[in-house]
Design a protein around this motif. Structure first.
Motif, mmCIF file in Angstrom:
data_model
loop_
_atom_site.group_PDB
_atom_site.id
_atom_site.type_symbol
_atom_site.label_atom_id
_atom_site.label_comp_id
_atom_site.label_asym_id
_atom_site.label_seq_id
_atom_site.Cartn_x
_atom_site.Cartn_y
_atom_site.Cartn_z
ATOM 1 N N ARG A 1 0.832 -1.211 0.000
ATOM 2 C CA ARG A 1 0.000 0.000 0.000
ATOM 3 C C ARG A 1 0.866 1.262 0.000
ATOM 4 O O ARG A 1 0.538 2.253 -0.656
ATOM 5 C CB ARG A 1 -0.916 -0.005 1.217
ATOM 6 N N GLU B 1 -1.384 4.469 -2.970
ATOM 7 C CA GLU B 1 -2.848 4.532 -2.925
ATOM 8 C C GLU B 1 -3.398 4.600 -1.508
ATOM 9 O O GLU B 1 -4.571 4.900 -1.315
ATOM 10 C CB GLU B 1 -3.432 3.309 -3.633
ATOM 11 N N ASP C 1 -4.266 6.065 2.061
ATOM 12 C CA ASP C 1 -4.354 7.370 2.708
ATOM 13 C C ASP C 1 -3.711 7.290 4.096
ATOM 14 O O ASP C 1 -3.467 6.199 4.616
ATOM 15 C CB ASP C 1 -5.810 7.850 2.783
ATOM 16 N N PRO C 2 -3.404 8.421 4.710
ATOM 17 C CA PRO C 2 -2.701 8.414 6.005
ATOM 18 C C PRO C 2 -3.413 7.611 7.081
ATOM 19 O O PRO C 2 -2.755 6.927 7.874
ATOM 20 C CB PRO C 2 -2.626 9.906 6.367
ATOM 21 N N GLU D 1 -5.355 4.984 6.708
ATOM 22 C CA GLU D 1 -5.182 3.554 6.435
ATOM 23 C C GLU D 1 -3.769 3.090 6.781
ATOM 24 O O GLU D 1 -3.576 2.050 7.427
ATOM 25 C CB GLU D 1 -5.468 3.248 4.966
ATOM 26 N N HIS E 1 -12.070 11.301 6.074
ATOM 27 C CA HIS E 1 -11.169 11.675 4.999
ATOM 28 C C HIS E 1 -9.749 11.775 5.514
ATOM 29 O O HIS E 1 -9.514 12.005 6.700
ATOM 30 C CB HIS E 1 -11.601 13.026 4.403
ATOM 31 N N PRO E 2 -8.756 11.574 4.655
ATOM 32 C CA PRO E 2 -7.359 11.697 5.085
ATOM 33 C C PRO E 2 -7.105 13.040 5.750
ATOM 34 O O PRO E 2 -7.578 14.068 5.277
ATOM 35 C CB PRO E 2 -6.570 11.565 3.774
ATOM 36 N N GLY F 1 1.641 11.607 6.441
ATOM 37 C CA GLY F 1 1.458 11.013 5.128
ATOM 38 C C GLY F 1 2.694 10.292 4.688
ATOM 39 O O GLY F 1 3.625 10.124 5.450
ATOM 40 N N CYS F 2 2.714 9.844 3.460
ATOM 41 C CA CYS F 2 3.847 9.086 2.959
ATOM 42 C C CYS F 2 4.932 10.026 2.464
ATOM 43 O O CYS F 2 4.658 10.983 1.747
ATOM 44 C CB CYS F 2 3.406 8.181 1.810
ATOM 45 N N CYS G 1 3.795 7.465 8.321
ATOM 46 C CA CYS G 1 2.338 7.446 8.387
ATOM 47 C C CYS G 1 1.780 7.444 9.801
ATOM 48 O O CYS G 1 0.581 7.520 9.986
ATOM 49 C CB CYS G 1 1.800 6.219 7.635
#
Length: 234
Positions: free
Chosen positions: A109, A114, A116-117, A119, A197-198, A203-204, A222
């Motif tokens: 992932r 793909e 989101d933070p 996840e 929502h993210p 984040g990545c 993350c």
């Protein structure tokens, strides 16, 4: 989190150094010998090396081409997973089928871009929890809401905080009043039908350049309290 590859490591044992971080090493390919506080152990894809802050350790590489994933954890992160106590439990952890699949899916992932933070944070927490669940199952379980009512309360508290400040970010959300530690939030929100929502502030990270003979590149930042700094093992 970092992707580390040792293409041409030096022969023999490295010098003795105290571990500067809490962390997990999951070998994906090859074999590494570790010596922690004088006790030797073999590291390969069947087990997980648990780094304990301050422990004196050495490493040796019997072969080239070693690749592993390193997850660096801050003390608050450890406490979040281990029921409020950051002390790392003793014992050995293994790459069970569950841990192996979780590790592979997390990497897939991240690399796909793909996830989101929310996840990626949840997948990281779940993986760390699965490893420490082998060593201290009661402590890991104590950090999770135990009943349906408790889980719903976490979701309601989280939704309230997000309603007041949609830009609070994962780090702020985890520390907001009435909200439990980060692990249950994303999974519980989705389970209860709330499309979170993210959030910003996490984040990545973009893959960095390979450096040194032990080439380490950050592949994800993350989790709000997880370091993505490159490290060197050889």
């Amino acid at each position: 989190m970092a992707d580390v590859r040792c293409g041409d490591p030096p022969h023999g044992w490295s010098e003795v150094r105290p571990a500067a971080v809490f962390g997990l090493l999951l070998v994906r390919r090859g074999v590494v010998r570790g010596r922690v506080e004088g006790v030797e152990q073999l590291l390969d894809p069947t087990n997980v090396f648990v780094e304990r802050l301050g422990s004196e350790r050495q490493f040796a590489h019997p072969c080239c081409g070693v690749a592993y994933t390193e997850i660096v954890l801050s003390e608050p992160s450890m406490a979040d997973v281990l029921g409020g106590d950051p002390v790392v439990p003793e014992g050995s952890a293994y790459t069970t089928p569950q841990v192996d699949v979780m590790h592979r899916l997390l990497l897939a992932r991240i690399r796909s871009g793909e996830g989101d933070p929310f996840e990626l944070a949840q997948r990281t927490v779940d993986l760390v929890g699965a490893v420490f669940g082998q060593l201290a199952p009661a402590r890991v379980a104590s950090g999770q809401p135990a009943t349906v009512a408790a889980r719903k309360q976490v979701v309601d508290d989280t939704r309230e905080v997000l309603g007041k400040n949609p830009l609070i970010g994962l780090d702020g959300l985890s520390r907001a009043g009435g909200v439990l530690a980060p692990p249950p939030q994303p999974r519980l929100l989705r389970r209860h039908g709330y499309d979170a929502h993210p959030l910003p502030q996490t984040g990545c990270a973009s893959p960095g350049p390979w450096t040194g003979s032990a080439r380490a590149r950050p592949i994800c930042a993350c989790w709000p309290t997880t370091s993505a700094s490159p490290t060197r093992r050889t």
